[in-house]
Design a protein around this motif. Structure first.
Motif, PDB file in Angstrom:
ATOM      1  N   ARG A  77       0.813  -1.328  -0.114  1.00 42.57           N
ATOM      2  CA  ARG A  77       0.037   0.019  -0.122  1.00 42.57           C
ATOM      3  C   ARG A  77       0.812   1.212  -0.087  1.00 42.57           C
ATOM      4  O   ARG A  77       0.564   2.138  -0.784  1.00 42.57           O
ATOM      5  N   PRO A  93      -7.904  -4.990   4.015  1.00 43.88           N
ATOM      6  CA  PRO A  93      -7.062  -3.925   3.428  1.00 43.88           C
ATOM      7  C   PRO A  93      -7.430  -2.580   3.919  1.00 43.88           C
ATOM      8  O   PRO A  93      -8.599  -2.145   4.404  1.00 43.88           O
ATOM      9  N   ARG A 151      -4.533  -5.689  -4.761  1.00 44.81           N
ATOM     10  CA  ARG A 151      -4.273  -5.710  -3.381  1.00 44.81           C
ATOM     11  C   ARG A 151      -5.040  -5.545  -2.297  1.00 44.81           C
ATOM     12  O   ARG A 151      -5.189  -6.486  -1.520  1.00 44.81           O
ATOM     13  N   GLN A 152      -6.442  -4.934  -2.535  1.00 41.78           N
ATOM     14  CA  GLN A 152      -7.331  -5.031  -1.576  1.00 41.78           C
ATOM     15  C   GLN A 152      -8.080  -6.138  -1.776  1.00 41.78           C
ATOM     16  O   GLN A 152      -8.491  -6.990  -0.670  1.00 41.78           O
ATOM     17  N   ALA A 207      -7.298   1.660   3.040  1.00 38.58           N
ATOM     18  CA  ALA A 207      -7.512   2.392   1.966  1.00 38.58           C
ATOM     19  C   ALA A 207      -6.363   3.028   1.519  1.00 38.58           C
ATOM     20  O   ALA A 207      -5.406   3.311   2.270  1.00 38.58           O
ATOM     21  N   ASP A 218      -3.953  -1.466  -7.009  1.00 44.80           N
ATOM     22  CA  ASP A 218      -4.485  -1.413  -5.864  1.00 44.80           C
ATOM     23  C   ASP A 218      -5.699  -2.116  -5.675  1.00 44.80           C
ATOM     24  O   ASP A 218      -5.957  -2.775  -4.382  1.00 44.80           O
ATOM     25  N   GLN A 219      -6.512  -2.415  -6.552  1.00 47.52           N
ATOM     26  CA  GLN A 219      -7.740  -3.377  -6.558  1.00 47.52           C
ATOM     27  C   GLN A 219      -7.348  -4.840  -6.304  1.00 47.52           C
ATOM     28  O   GLN A 219      -7.860  -5.465  -5.584  1.00 47.52           O
TER      29      GLN A 219
END
Length: 375
Positions: A319, A360, A353-354, A362, A350-351
């Motif tokens: 992140r 996760p 990663r989440q 933000a 990033d999506q």
């Protein structure tokens, strides 16, 4: 405007007549089918002068599937198709007899009727087969046509009884294998993208060429289809199967993982397409430099691999790296249009990663964003 087809029958019978069994047979299904065919033939031979037994074992073999629901759906289709075909053949012989032209006409009529009243290849083919078999054999076997009604019903009943009495355990291992292969392929595609970016080091592609990882990215769709088919087959074996109750929680978990992998695959394919369009192409390089992207792809692959291995991965470092990358490209190229493609690519990562992280955070803290007074 597309014309809406008129349904011949309604639910739930309509669903059974339109269902194509999805569960694949195993060795237990082979043994059960052998027993059902033999039993149907023996029982049919006991019925009076029913000497030309054909349909009972055939229908039993075709009826019995790996799942109870699949057997029921197939049995209903075969019963319907064979009864219609047998009735058509009996009436045809009585009215027109049997010659080469009446046989040809009967085959045409049977195919036309099957096309209009059945929805699956199994039922269509069986209706035509029943018509021709009864039509050809009736002159050689007295009462053959009338006995076929009994044979069809007997074969269907025997097949269904064997399917219900000896239900098969849902083979969750098939789903597990398919899901594991699918997830591992997603990780490999991310690593392949990073590796190819490093190997090329800016060497331009020909105008109509694609990166090698595009073919591997496309193959994710095939793996997803295999996993979907495996899931559908196992789900079918749990319907009407009282012995499958204890496995439904495992099936629910597999269903949830399947949906999760659909999201992961969507993002991985989007990343591959974006990288293919932005890098190693003529013109100015993208705002996100190649080495930073390679590092982010590797870290994302590690995070996803850890999640697939059943771990609870920590995404804090990824992140922070994504946040730093966003700030860097925006600093180098201060206008939004100049960094749009690169920021979009970072958003895809990033999506991922989440989706890969257990809990996760933000990428951007909304409370720290500047706000304008709306008064």
């Amino acid at each position: 405007m597309e014309r809406k087809r008129r349904a011949v029958v309604t639910e739930p019978l309509g669903a059974l007549l339109a269902n194509v069994p999805k569960s694949k047979p195993g060795w237990l299904t082979v043994v059960k089918t052998t027993v059902a065919a033999t039993l149907a033939w023996v029982l049919a031979r006991q019925l009076g002068e029913n000497v030309a037994v054909l349909f009972a074992p055939v229908v039993a073999v075709l009826t019995l599937q790996a799942s109870v629901y699949g057997s029921l759906a197939t049995g209903v289709q075969l019963l319907f198709a064979n009864l219609v075909g047998t009735a058509l053949a009996i009436a045809w012989v009585q009215l027109l007899g049997l010659t080469w032209w009446t046989l040809a006409a009967a085959a045409f009529v049977a195919l036309a009727v099957a096309r209009q009243v059945t929805n699956t290849p199994l039922a269509r083919n069986q209706l035509t087969f029943a018509t021709l078999a009864v039509l050809v054999l009736t002159p050689m076997a007295q009462g053959y046509g009338q006995w076929r009604f009994i044979d069809v019903a007997l074969g269907s009943v025997v097949g269904l009884v064997v399917a219900v009495v000896i239900p098969e355990r849902p083979r969750l291992g098939l789903i597990r294998t398919a899901l594991d292969a699918w997830g591992a392929a997603c990780v490999r595609v991310l690593r392949d993208i990073a590796d190819e970016l490093g190997e090329r080091a800016g060497e331009p592609l020909e105008l109509d060429s694609r990166h090698d990882f595009i073919a591997k990215s496309r193959a994710l769709g095939d793996l997803g289809a295999e996993a979907t088919a495996s899931l559908a087959g196992v789900e079918e074996t749990t319907v009407l199967n009282i012995a499958a109750g204890r496995l439904r929680r495992d099936l629910d978990e597999a269903r949830g993982e399947h949906l999760w992998l659909v999201r992961i695959t969507t993002q991985v394919r989007a990343v591959s397409l974006a990288v293919d369009r932005l890098y190693d192409r003529p013109g100015h390089p993208p705002a996100l430099d190649r080495d930073t992207l390679r590092a982010l792809l590797g870290a994302t692959a590690d995070l996803l691999g850890a999640r697939l291995a059943g771990e609870s991965p920590d995404d804090a470092s990824l992140r922070e790296a994504l946040s730093a990358a966003v700030l860097r490209v925006h600093t180098v190229f201060p206008t939004a249009l100049a960094v749009l493609d690169s920021v979009t690519l970072l958003g895809r990562l990033d999506q991922l990663r989440q989706d890969a992280a257990e809990d996760p955070e933000a990428l951007v803290d909304l409370d720290e964003l500047p706000r304008t007074d709306q008064r």
